[in-house]
Design a protein around this motif. Structure first.
Motif, short mmCIF file in Angstrom:
data_model
loop_
_atom_site.label_atom_id
_atom_site.label_comp_id
_atom_site.label_asym_id
_atom_site.label_seq_id
_atom_site.Cartn_x
_atom_site.Cartn_y
_atom_site.Cartn_z
N SER A 71 0.82 -1.22 0.00
CA SER A 71 0.00 0.00 0.00
C SER A 71 0.84 1.26 0.00
O SER A 71 0.33 2.35 0.29
CB SER A 71 -0.93 -0.01 1.22
N VAL A 72 2.11 1.12 -0.32
CA VAL A 72 3.01 2.28 -0.31
C VAL A 72 2.53 3.37 -1.26
O VAL A 72 1.97 3.10 -2.33
CB VAL A 72 4.45 1.85 -0.69
N LYS A 73 2.72 4.61 -0.85
CA LYS A 73 2.43 5.76 -1.70
C LYS A 73 3.71 6.59 -1.79
O LYS A 73 4.16 7.17 -0.81
CB LYS A 73 1.30 6.62 -1.14
N PHE A 74 4.31 6.60 -2.98
CA PHE A 74 5.50 7.41 -3.20
C PHE A 74 5.08 8.84 -3.51
O PHE A 74 4.25 9.07 -4.40
CB PHE A 74 6.33 6.85 -4.37
N ASP A 75 5.63 9.78 -2.78
CA ASP A 75 5.29 11.19 -2.98
C ASP A 75 6.33 11.94 -3.81
O ASP A 75 5.98 12.86 -4.54
CB ASP A 75 5.15 11.90 -1.62
N ARG A 76 7.59 11.53 -3.68
CA ARG A 76 8.64 12.32 -4.33
C ARG A 76 9.85 11.44 -4.59
O ARG A 76 10.19 10.57 -3.78
CB ARG A 76 9.04 13.49 -3.43
N ALA A 77 10.46 11.66 -5.73
CA ALA A 77 11.72 11.01 -6.08
C ALA A 77 12.72 12.09 -6.49
O ALA A 77 12.34 13.10 -7.07
CB ALA A 77 11.52 10.00 -7.22
N VAL A 78 13.96 11.87 -6.17
CA VAL A 78 15.01 12.85 -6.47
C VAL A 78 16.17 12.12 -7.13
O VAL A 78 16.63 11.07 -6.64
CB VAL A 78 15.51 13.56 -5.19
N GLY A 79 16.67 12.69 -8.25
CA GLY A 79 17.87 12.15 -8.89
C GLY A 79 17.56 11.14 -9.97
O GLY A 79 16.78 11.39 -10.87
N PHE A 80 18.22 9.95 -9.89
CA PHE A 80 18.11 8.90 -10.91
C PHE A 80 18.57 9.45 -12.26
O PHE A 80 17.93 9.23 -13.29
CB PHE A 80 16.69 8.34 -10.99
N ASP A 81 19.69 10.19 -12.23
CA ASP A 81 20.21 10.85 -13.43
C ASP A 81 21.06 9.87 -14.26
O ASP A 81 21.31 8.74 -13.85
CB ASP A 81 21.04 12.07 -13.04
N ALA A 82 21.53 10.37 -15.40
CA ALA A 82 22.26 9.52 -16.33
C ALA A 82 23.58 9.03 -15.75
O ALA A 82 24.00 7.90 -16.02
CB ALA A 82 22.52 10.29 -17.64
#
Length: 226
Positions: A71-82
């Motif tokens: 039931s996780v709710k992801f609100d924000r992700a940061v990065g994951f760049d090239a």
């Protein structure tokens, strides 16, 4: 055949994360090394706190089912760049409820009252918010970039916690009920004492999952081609 995103597209990463969890939480998906996470079985989990204070407690859990992760709710992700060597990797979100159910052995004290017991444990975290941050190591093989999880930090902050431990004090129901009541009335203090060990334990679980994924797939293959 699984949905993927372009690098740095954090909204897509959130959407795909939700899709994968909803679709494969209860079954896992072996071709992508995605484990079953509902329930998530932890064979052993040791939580100990030896600091001086009102609470000194060592809890050893065995065969713990962690329920509620789907039931996780992801609100924000940061990065994951090239470039993973310089990119941030951060996820923020919440759960409605996370329950840990399994066998426990307890040894410690609260104030001057010794705590002894072994039986069934039921710990419920209500509306916990979380953050996960990790820093990868990188190595190149056959022209592809493979990651290792060098550092991973998990923070969890529940709005409330309920605890129920059976068979405390050799089955003395009066003492056991009083202790469970004390733990629940003072859940915030109990959580502040135990959370460092819980964070480390959960981080080790996540580190194991990510390490399996990164050993199998190069970083570039986790994303769509630019």
């Amino acid at each position: 055949e699984l949905p993927r995103c372009h690098q740095s597209d954090t909204q897509c990463i959130i959407n795909v994360s939700h899709t994968l969890v909803r679709q494969y939480a209860r079954t896992g998906y072996a071709p992508a090394s995605f484990p079953q996470v509902e329930p998530f079985l932890v064979r052993r989990l040791d939580i100990s706190d030896g600091r001086s204070g009102s609470l000194s407690l060592k809890l050893s859990f065995a065969d713990v089912n962690v329920e509620g992760l789907s039931s996780v709710k992801f609100d924000r992700a940061v990065g994951f760049d090239a470039n993973p060597a310089t990119s941030k990797f951060e996820m923020y979100g919440s759960f409605p409820k996370v329950a840990l159910r399994g066998k426990y052995v307890a040894d410690g004290r609260i104030l001057i009252l010794p705590i002894r017991g072994d039986g069934d444990a039921d710990i419920t975290l209500h509306n916990p918010k979380f953050s996960v941050k990790f820093k990868p190591g990188t190595q190149t093989r056959n022209g592809k970039t493979y990651l290792s999880v060098d550092k991973l930090k998990v923070l969890i902050e529940p709005q409330k916690m309920n605890i129920k431990l059976t068979n405390l004090f050799n089955g003395d129901k009066a003492l056991g009920n009083n202790l469970n009541q004390f733990l629940n009335e003072n859940w915030s203090d109990v959580w502040s004492e135990l959370q460092p060990s819980i964070h480390v334990a959960i981080a080790e679980i996540m580190k194991s999952i990510l390490s399996t994924l990164f050993k199998r797939f190069p970083y570039e293959d986790l994303f769509l081609e630019e």
